[in-house]
Design a protein around this motif. Structure first.
Motif, PDB file in Angstrom:
ATOM      1  N   ALA A 132       2.147   1.848  -3.380  1.00  0.00           N
ATOM      2  CA  ALA A 132       1.195   2.450  -4.257  1.00  0.00           C
ATOM      3  C   ALA A 132       0.936   3.544  -4.139  1.00  0.00           C
ATOM      4  O   ALA A 132       0.943   4.356  -4.551  1.00  0.00           O
ATOM      5  N   THR A 133       0.927   3.655  -2.935  1.00  0.00           N
ATOM      6  CA  THR A 133       0.743   5.338  -2.019  1.00  0.00           C
ATOM      7  C   THR A 133       1.753   6.537  -3.460  1.00  0.00           C
ATOM      8  O   THR A 133       1.643   7.352  -3.651  1.00  0.00           O
ATOM      9  N   SER A 173      -1.546  18.615  -3.739  1.00  0.00           N
ATOM     10  CA  SER A 173      -2.123  17.673  -4.340  1.00  0.00           C
ATOM     11  C   SER A 173      -4.075  18.403  -4.193  1.00  0.00           C
ATOM     12  O   SER A 173      -4.525  19.085  -3.797  1.00  0.00           O
ATOM     13  N   SER A 190      -9.286  13.974  -4.505  1.00  0.00           N
ATOM     14  CA  SER A 190     -10.553  13.102  -5.288  1.00  0.00           C
ATOM     15  C   SER A 190     -11.081  12.477  -5.108  1.00  0.00           C
ATOM     16  O   SER A 190     -12.454  11.934  -6.090  1.00  0.00           O
ATOM     17  N   GLU A 213       1.032  -1.441  -0.087  1.00  0.00           N
ATOM     18  CA  GLU A 213      -0.031   0.329  -0.212  1.00  0.00           C
ATOM     19  C   GLU A 213       0.948   1.373  -0.244  1.00  0.00           C
ATOM     20  O   GLU A 213       0.192   2.164  -1.110  1.00  0.00           O
ATOM     21  N   TYR A 262       2.944   5.134  -6.333  1.00  0.00           N
ATOM     22  CA  TYR A 262       3.187   5.685  -7.952  1.00  0.00           C
ATOM     23  C   TYR A 262       2.376   6.324  -8.302  1.00  0.00           C
ATOM     24  O   TYR A 262       1.931   6.860  -8.779  1.00  0.00           O
ATOM     25  N   ARG A 263       0.837   6.452  -6.827  1.00  0.00           N
ATOM     26  CA  ARG A 263      -0.307   7.575  -7.143  1.00  0.00           C
ATOM     27  C   ARG A 263       0.003   9.369  -7.288  1.00  0.00           C
ATOM     28  O   ARG A 263      -0.138   9.496  -7.732  1.00  0.00           O
ATOM     29  N   ALA A 298       1.954   9.733 -10.546  1.00  0.00           N
ATOM     30  CA  ALA A 298       0.955   9.773 -11.473  1.00  0.00           C
ATOM     31  C   ALA A 298       0.320  11.442 -11.379  1.00  0.00           C
ATOM     32  O   ALA A 298       0.096  11.832 -12.359  1.00  0.00           O
ATOM     33  N   HIS A 299      -0.639  11.887 -10.157  1.00  0.00           N
ATOM     34  CA  HIS A 299      -0.359  12.890  -9.861  1.00  0.00           C
ATOM     35  C   HIS A 299       0.857  14.282 -10.593  1.00  0.00           C
ATOM     36  O   HIS A 299       0.838  14.557 -11.188  1.00  0.00           O
TER      37      HIS A 299
END
Ligand SMILES: CC(C)(COP(=O)(O)OP(=O)(O)OC[C@H]1O[C@@H](n2cnc3c(N)ncnc32)[C@H](O)[C@@H]1OP(=O)(O)O)[C@@H](O)C(=O)NCCC(=O)NCCS
Length: 180
Positions: A46-47, A80, A83, A43, A49-50, A53-54
């Motif tokens: 994944a943070t 940020s 979402s 997790e 990677y997010r 992407a941002h």
């Protein structure tokens, strides 16, 4: 992507070597006290990677924070676009998460001040907000030290937390570019 230097911090692009220390931070119950849960290493990855992407999509994001004196990764500070939808979105949020060993030295405020300046002067964002669960007094103190202002009428229930969840009630702080 730009990087930024303050007296003690380098705010920079994320590196693969940041994954292990970020995973350790995200597994620490002190760091995650005001989030729904600590994160697994997957997790935590994944943070990142997010976040990458941002940056790719918007040109700005949550910068990796490195302590200049040691070259060690200590967390993130940055901007940020939330979402979820609320009465104050769309908006640009400023946020921060540092390893607990580095708290209480003014580092979050120092990095966030540089990020606010960049957001207002280079990105020309008219207003930057910050929000956290009502009990997160450390984070709220950082918002206040940055000159951000809370209107209690903006308090909100975080839409991704279920009714009755102890972290659901959030406070919103705002700062407008002209108030620099
Ligand atoms: C929030 C966080 C980034 C602050 O980092 P930091 O580098 O310690 O912040 P600073 O030193 O710039 O400022 C912290 C302020 O909170 C104050 N503070 C610390 N503990 C406090 C408490 N229990 N109650 C009230 N204020 C507190 C400090 O005294 C300091 O204020 P001061 O300068 O007026 O003395 C850090 O605690 C963190 O990473 N927390 C976990 C992640 C998190 O909650 N992020 C925010 C989610 S929205």
């Amino acid at each position: 992507m730009v990087s930024m230097e303050t007296a003690r911090l380098l705010l920079r692009h994320w590196r693969s070597s940041d994954h292990p220390p970020f995973a350790r931070m995200n597994a620490d119950p002190r760091v995650m006290e005001f989030y729904p849960a600590v994160l697994t290493p997957a997790e935590s990855d994944a943070t990142i990677y997010r976040i990458d992407a941002h940056f790719a999509r918007h040109g700005f994001g949550l910068w990796a924070a490195e302590l200049r004196s040691t070259g060690h990764f200590i967390g993130y500070i940055g901007l940020s676009i939330p979402s979820f939808q609320a009465n104050f979105t769309p908006c640009v949020e400023i946020g921060w998460r540092l390893g607990a060993d580095h708290w209480g030295q003014g580092l979050a405020t120092e990095g966030a001040q540089a990020v606010l300046n960049y957001g207002f002067t280079q990105l020309e964002i008219p207003e930057i907000v910050s929000f956290t669960t009502a009990a997160n007094l450390r984070s709220i103190r950082v918002m206040e030290k940055l000159g951000m202002v809370r209107n209690p009428a903006d308090d909100f229930d975080h839409p991704s937390l279920p009714e009755g969840h102890p972290l659901r009630r959030h406070v919103l702080y705002r700062k407008a570019a002209f108030s620099l």
